[in-house]
Design an enzyme around this catalytic site. Structure first.
Site, PDB file in Angstrom:
ATOM      1  N   HIS A   6      19.305  21.527 -51.580  1.00 59.58           N
ATOM      2  CA  HIS A   6      18.331  20.739 -50.516  1.00 59.58           C
ATOM      3  C   HIS A   6      18.914  19.798 -50.049  1.00 59.58           C
ATOM      4  O   HIS A   6      19.364  18.736 -50.609  1.00 59.58           O
ATOM      5  CB  HIS A   6      17.108  20.340 -51.850  1.00 59.58           C
ATOM      6  CG  HIS A   6      16.304  20.050 -50.843  1.00 59.58           C
ATOM      7  ND1 HIS A   6      15.273  18.856 -50.308  1.00 59.58           N
ATOM      8  CD2 HIS A   6      15.200  20.604 -49.786  1.00 59.58           C
ATOM      9  CE1 HIS A   6      14.938  19.005 -49.632  1.00 59.58           C
ATOM     10  NE2 HIS A   6      14.627  19.587 -48.866  1.00 59.58           N
ATOM     11  N   HIS A  48      17.080  15.359 -40.762  1.00 58.85           N
ATOM     12  CA  HIS A  48      16.132  15.949 -41.713  1.00 58.85           C
ATOM     13  C   HIS A  48      14.644  15.316 -40.525  1.00 58.85           C
ATOM     14  O   HIS A  48      14.129  15.646 -40.160  1.00 58.85           O
ATOM     15  CB  HIS A  48      15.735  15.346 -43.227  1.00 58.85           C
ATOM     16  CG  HIS A  48      14.785  15.718 -43.432  1.00 58.85           C
ATOM     17  ND1 HIS A  48      12.839  14.667 -42.584  1.00 58.85           N
ATOM     18  CD2 HIS A  48      13.949  16.946 -43.748  1.00 58.85           C
ATOM     19  CE1 HIS A  48      11.990  15.946 -43.885  1.00 58.85           C
ATOM     20  NE2 HIS A  48      12.225  16.953 -44.818  1.00 58.85           N
TER      21      HIS A  48
END
Length: 239
Positions: A6, A48
């Site tokens: 991730h 992100h």
């Protein structure tokens, strides 16, 4: 079960940097997850948040900076400079090592016109369509990718308690996967998806007890910040 690193090996290294991706690969992980935005000059960049503040030494919106400016910003540590990667750099690396990638299109808070077209063109350039899974909280972006390229694998990403009848919903749009939050997922959700032929990849699984539950429910994949211990527990080094 596929194990996605991730944002790379983000439990130990700065998230969404080439260092984090390389460290995940060195740990045996061959599936990565990353997030894409567009720079001011329309280039695909890996980060992100919409804002630079949390993960870098700069402030402001990602889309307010040119690619060259973003690459000069430190997304690492003072001791280990890591520029914000462009997707082009990542694709070269992924192609070299045969990496499978889940690319999350970050259009749920700020929409970047044309980002889906740019992303598909990049994947085709490197021959990575078959090695890529596209997801987004903005299901419109997922549907757009399916319209542009029906053969690319896609996933509806959801937060909180997820969707009722998620499998039927995904199947209706010919979307192959459902990506729910593992903290709220139930076996009934998984079973409904499987009954519809829709796969389930679960985020973000760092707790080994929760991982054991996901394994017993036979989910297709998990996203984790700590890929090495997760793969060790599963007995897998190929995912």
């Amino acid at each position: 079960m596929r194990v996605f690193a991730h944002r790379g090996y983000s439990g130990l290294y700065p998230e969404n940097t080439m260092l984090a991706f390389e460290k995940a690969r060195e740990a045996g992980c061959k599936s990565m997850e990353l997030d894409v935005h567009l720079s001011k000059d329309g280039e695909l960049v890996i980060i992100h948040d919409e804002m630079l503040d949390r993960t870098t030494n700069a402030k402001g919106l990602v889309c307010s900076y040119m690619l060259s400016e973003l690459q000069a910003i430190n997304a690492g540590t003072n001791e280990n400079f890591q520029g914000i990667p462009c997707l082009d750099e990542y694709c070269q690396w992924a192609k070299q090592y045969g990496i499978f990638t889940n690319i999350e299109i970050k259009t749920n808070l700020m929409y970047y016109p044309g980002i889906e077209d740019k992303l598909l063109a990049m994947l085709k350039l490197y021959g990575l369509v078959e090695q890529t899974l596209i997801s987004s909280f903005n299901h419109g972006s997922v549907i757009r990718m399916k319209q542009l390229c029906p053969e690319i694998q896609c996933a509806f990403l959801v937060g909180g308690r997820g969707l009722a009848n998620a499998g039927s919903y995904a199947k209706n749009f010919s979307v192959e996967y459902y990506h729910p939050d593992g903290a709220f997922l139930t076996k009934a959700h998984v079973d409904e998806c499987k009954a519809q032929g829709v796969g389930v990849n679960v985020w973000t699984i760092d707790d080994l007890g929760l991982l054991s539950k996901m394994t017993s429910w036979k989910v297709d994949g998990v996203f984790t910040n700590h890929c090495a211990p997760v793969m060790k527990l599963l007995g897998e080094t190929h995912a």
